[in-house]
Scaffold this motif. Sequence first.
Motif, PDB file in Angstrom:
ATOM      1  N   VAL A  22       0.862  -1.176   0.000  1.00 26.06           N
ATOM      2  CA  VAL A  22       0.000   0.000   0.000  1.00 26.06           C
ATOM      3  C   VAL A  22       0.902   1.231   0.000  1.00 26.06           C
ATOM      4  O   VAL A  22       1.702   1.431   0.913  1.00 26.06           O
ATOM      5  N   GLY A  23       0.774   2.048  -1.039  1.00 22.00           N
ATOM      6  CA  GLY A  23       1.677   3.180  -1.207  1.00 22.00           C
ATOM      7  C   GLY A  23       2.950   2.733  -1.899  1.00 22.00           C
ATOM      8  O   GLY A  23       4.056   2.938  -1.391  1.00 22.00           O
ATOM      9  N   SER A  24       2.815   2.142  -3.080  1.00 27.34           N
ATOM     10  CA  SER A  24       3.957   1.484  -3.733  1.00 27.34           C
ATOM     11  C   SER A  24       4.924   2.455  -4.404  1.00 27.34           C
ATOM     12  O   SER A  24       6.004   2.053  -4.835  1.00 27.34           O
ATOM     13  N   LEU A  34       8.338  -3.570  -4.952  1.00 30.59           N
ATOM     14  CA  LEU A  34       7.733  -4.597  -5.794  1.00 30.59           C
ATOM     15  C   LEU A  34       8.817  -5.376  -6.540  1.00 30.59           C
ATOM     16  O   LEU A  34       8.712  -6.604  -6.685  1.00 30.59           O
ATOM     17  N   GLU A  35       9.847  -4.687  -6.991  1.00 35.11           N
ATOM     18  CA  GLU A  35      10.952  -5.373  -7.665  1.00 35.11           C
ATOM     19  C   GLU A  35      11.716  -6.275  -6.706  1.00 35.11           C
ATOM     20  O   GLU A  35      12.043  -7.414  -7.037  1.00 35.11           O
ATOM     21  N   VAL A  36      11.986  -5.769  -5.506  1.00 40.49           N
ATOM     22  CA  VAL A  36      12.718  -6.571  -4.524  1.00 40.49           C
ATOM     23  C   VAL A  36      11.883  -7.771  -4.083  1.00 40.49           C
ATOM     24  O   VAL A  36      12.402  -8.882  -3.927  1.00 40.49           O
ATOM     25  N   ALA A  37      10.583  -7.567  -3.900  1.00 40.55           N
ATOM     26  CA  ALA A  37       9.712  -8.682  -3.522  1.00 40.55           C
ATOM     27  C   ALA A  37       9.744  -9.779  -4.583  1.00 40.55           C
ATOM     28  O   ALA A  37       9.759 -10.975  -4.257  1.00 40.55           O
ATOM     29  N   ALA A  49       4.044  -9.919  -6.237  1.00 44.31           N
ATOM     30  CA  ALA A  49       3.757  -8.630  -5.612  1.00 44.31           C
ATOM     31  C   ALA A  49       2.962  -7.716  -6.531  1.00 44.31           C
ATOM     32  O   ALA A  49       3.145  -7.716  -7.747  1.00 44.31           O
ATOM     33  N   GLU A  50       2.100  -6.935  -5.933  1.00 45.02           N
ATOM     34  CA  GLU A  50       1.408  -5.871  -6.635  1.00 45.02           C
ATOM     35  C   GLU A  50       1.248  -4.694  -5.690  1.00 45.02           C
ATOM     36  O   GLU A  50       1.366  -4.836  -4.468  1.00 45.02           O
ATOM     37  N   GLY A  51       1.009  -3.526  -6.269  1.00 45.08           N
ATOM     38  CA  GLY A  51       0.953  -2.322  -5.459  1.00 45.08           C
ATOM     39  C   GLY A  51      -0.350  -1.567  -5.604  1.00 45.08           C
ATOM     40  O   GLY A  51      -1.096  -1.744  -6.574  1.00 45.08           O
ATOM     41  N   VAL A  52      -0.607  -0.719  -4.621  1.00 47.93           N
ATOM     42  CA  VAL A  52      -1.736   0.204  -4.625  1.00 47.93           C
ATOM     43  C   VAL A  52      -1.170   1.595  -4.357  1.00 47.93           C
ATOM     44  O   VAL A  52      -0.446   1.784  -3.370  1.00 47.93           O
ATOM     45  N   ASP A  53      -1.481   2.549  -5.217  1.00 54.30           N
ATOM     46  CA  ASP A  53      -0.952   3.893  -5.025  1.00 54.30           C
ATOM     47  C   ASP A  53      -1.811   4.882  -5.816  1.00 54.30           C
ATOM     48  O   ASP A  53      -2.002   4.701  -7.022  1.00 54.30           O
ATOM     49  N   PRO A  54      -2.341   5.921  -5.174  1.00 54.56           N
ATOM     50  CA  PRO A  54      -3.176   6.888  -5.896  1.00 54.56           C
ATOM     51  C   PRO A  54      -2.372   7.877  -6.728  1.00 54.56           C
ATOM     52  O   PRO A  54      -2.954   8.622  -7.519  1.00 54.56           O
ATOM     53  N   GLY A  55      -1.043   7.902  -6.555  1.00 54.50           N
ATOM     54  CA  GLY A  55      -0.219   8.843  -7.306  1.00 54.50           C
ATOM     55  C   GLY A  55      -0.172   8.509  -8.788  1.00 54.50           C
ATOM     56  O   GLY A  55       0.262   7.421  -9.167  1.00 54.50           O
ATOM     57  N   LYS A  56      -0.587   9.427  -9.609  1.00 54.04           N
ATOM     58  CA  LYS A  56      -0.662   9.150 -11.049  1.00 54.04           C
ATOM     59  C   LYS A  56       0.727   9.050 -11.677  1.00 54.04           C
ATOM     60  O   LYS A  56       1.013   8.110 -12.434  1.00 54.04           O
ATOM     61  N   GLY A  97       7.001  -2.542 -15.506  1.00 55.70           N
ATOM     62  CA  GLY A  97       6.385  -3.856 -15.597  1.00 55.70           C
ATOM     63  C   GLY A  97       5.678  -4.333 -14.354  1.00 55.70           C
ATOM     64  O   GLY A  97       5.246  -5.487 -14.289  1.00 55.70           O
ATOM     65  N   PHE A  98       5.515  -3.455 -13.358  1.00 56.08           N
ATOM     66  CA  PHE A  98       4.877  -3.870 -12.110  1.00 56.08           C
ATOM     67  C   PHE A  98       3.364  -3.706 -12.176  1.00 56.08           C
ATOM     68  O   PHE A  98       2.855  -2.840 -12.898  1.00 56.08           O
ATOM     69  N   THR A  99       2.661  -4.531 -11.425  1.00 57.93           N
ATOM     70  CA  THR A  99       1.207  -4.415 -11.315  1.00 57.93           C
ATOM     71  C   THR A  99       0.884  -3.402 -10.226  1.00 57.93           C
ATOM     72  O   THR A  99       1.177  -3.625  -9.051  1.00 57.93           O
ATOM     73  N   VAL A 100       0.314  -2.288 -10.628  1.00 63.27           N
ATOM     74  CA  VAL A 100      -0.019  -1.223  -9.680  1.00 63.27           C
ATOM     75  C   VAL A 100      -1.447  -0.753  -9.947  1.00 63.27           C
ATOM     76  O   VAL A 100      -1.815  -0.456 -11.088  1.00 63.27           O
TER      77      VAL A 100
END
Length: 277
Positions: free
Chosen positions: A75-77, A83-86, A93-100, A110-113
């Motif tokens: 949360v807050g990726s 995500l890369e280290v995970a 791993a996937e992320g959640v982040d409201p920052g555009k 290439g990360f899932t966000v």
Amino acid sequence: TEIYTLSLHDALPICENCGLLVRDEHEPPPAREYSEDEYDPNVMEHQYPAYLEAFRKKEDPYRNLLPKGARVLEVGSHYGAFLEVAAEWGWRAEGVDPGKDTSRFAKAKGFTVHVATLEDCRFAADHFDAVFIWNCFEQIDEPQPTLKECRRVLKKDGLLTVRTPDGQFYRTCERLLLDKEINSEAKDFLLRALGYNNLLGFPYRYGYSRATFERLIEPRGFRLGGVLASELITFPLPENPRWVEQEEEEISSDLRMLAKSVRSEEHTSELQSHHDL
């Protein structure tokens, strides 16, 4: 040259019931403002390796907490470095982040966000083995719904890791700096320790201690499994001159030594600028 200045005429409010440090200012919700913040792609690319290095240093003890193939959510990726280290550790791993801008940068790698808040994502229940909140928990105005959603999306006995500035550390520094008998060398060290940990003026909504955090999470179905002394993930400047890096390393080393020998007033938590809980 005077680098750090700090006005301590008005101490930050502290909840009389639980000891929570609160920055009581009427501002727009941080997530709403952050979502529109503009980030230069070149600056993000330049800073990215430092974030990668910082998270790789957390391999011990985190990597062994979860098996390969574990499904984890950050949360807050932000830039996506965790995500890369995970993924390097064998996790999905996937992320959640409201920052555009930050999410666009992470997706380009290439990360899932998911560009949203956690609550808006509507993940399936019992979906993740672990949830990590490395950088934003102290800015969440109402943390209870976030914790409730974390509990819902986590599997039974799932892991929640939260990194947050230590309110007790700030209060201790504040009290010492207000002491008229403090010598100039000690005052300079405390100001630099606050500055290099992004704590001057305490630019966060809340300052949790171990006790206040435990009081917050237990009604939401969590139990505190441990507390690790931590530091700022990486210094938030586009360019760090070598002298800044050297001084930051010296301050961090001195704080780690202090944390081994000095305990906070609660006698349950090491005196350190940040904690992983």
